[in-house]
Design a protein around this motif. Structure first.
Motif, short mmCIF file in Angstrom:
data_model
loop_
_atom_site.label_atom_id
_atom_site.label_comp_id
_atom_site.label_asym_id
_atom_site.label_seq_id
_atom_site.Cartn_x
_atom_site.Cartn_y
_atom_site.Cartn_z
N ALA A 39 3.32 13.51 -4.12
CA ALA A 39 4.17 12.46 -3.58
C ALA A 39 3.83 11.11 -4.20
O ALA A 39 4.72 10.32 -4.52
CB ALA A 39 4.03 12.40 -2.06
N CYS A 40 2.53 10.84 -4.39
CA CYS A 40 2.12 9.58 -5.03
C CYS A 40 2.66 9.49 -6.45
O CYS A 40 3.13 8.44 -6.88
CB CYS A 40 0.60 9.47 -5.06
SG CYS A 40 -0.13 8.98 -3.51
N ALA A 41 2.59 10.60 -7.19
CA ALA A 41 3.09 10.61 -8.57
C ALA A 41 4.59 10.38 -8.60
O ALA A 41 5.11 9.64 -9.45
CB ALA A 41 2.72 11.92 -9.24
N ILE A 42 5.32 11.00 -7.67
CA ILE A 42 6.78 10.81 -7.63
C ILE A 42 7.12 9.37 -7.28
O ILE A 42 7.98 8.76 -7.91
CB ILE A 42 7.41 11.80 -6.62
CG1 ILE A 42 7.31 13.22 -7.15
CG2 ILE A 42 8.86 11.44 -6.34
CD1 ILE A 42 7.68 14.28 -6.15
N LEU A 43 6.44 8.83 -6.27
CA LEU A 43 6.72 7.44 -5.86
C LEU A 43 6.35 6.45 -6.97
O LEU A 43 7.03 5.45 -7.18
CB LEU A 43 5.96 7.11 -4.58
CG LEU A 43 6.46 7.85 -3.33
CD1 LEU A 43 5.50 7.61 -2.18
CD2 LEU A 43 7.86 7.41 -2.97
#
Length: 137
Positions: free
Chosen positions: A114-118
């Motif tokens: 999720a951090c990478a996507i955000l």
């Protein structure tokens, strides 16, 4: 059919497998890490956690599997779209995985994804050119 039997069938033969540089990776849905392992497999496990980018381009979609709709393939997945800030998104993922005792072992990989996507959805600042200090004629 049991999960172990399903895994033994699709472990080496699947259309989602990608072999690259000595590793076997997978592109299947609801696999948080992309590794071809029973623990992360999104097809055979009874409880799965999937994190994908939202179709609108902002936010994250968290996918979990419902146990009650086992015989209804159209209703088996529960999708939560979160398009708020990153802190609330990570708090929601933590609540889904850890606090509900759903899949506590997938909390960290789901939060990393999720951090990478955000991070990829944030606009990047343009690089400014350095001005030279030499005197121009």
């Amino acid at each position: 059919m049991s999960s172990d039997l399903q895994w033994s069938i699709i472990r080496n033969n699947s259309c989602f497998l990608v072999r690259s540089q000595g590793k076997t990776l997978t592109k299947e849905p609801n696999n948080v890490t992309g590794l071809n392992a029973f623990k992360y497999n999104g097809l055979v496990n009874k409880k799965v956690v999937g994190v994908d980018a939202a179709p609108s381009g902002k936010g994250v979609v968290i996918t979990t599997r419902k146990n009650k709709a086992a015989n209804k393939p159209g209703k088996i997945m529960n999708k939560i779209t979160i398009s708020r800030d990153s802190r609330r998104t990570l708090k929601t993922i933590e609540g889904v995985c850890d606090k509900n005792y759903y899949r506590m072992d997938l909390k960290d990989p789901a939060m990393r994804r999720a951090c990478a996507i955000l991070r990829s959805q944030k606009p990047t600042a343009g690089v400014q050119k350095k001005r030279s200090r030499r005197k121009r004629n």
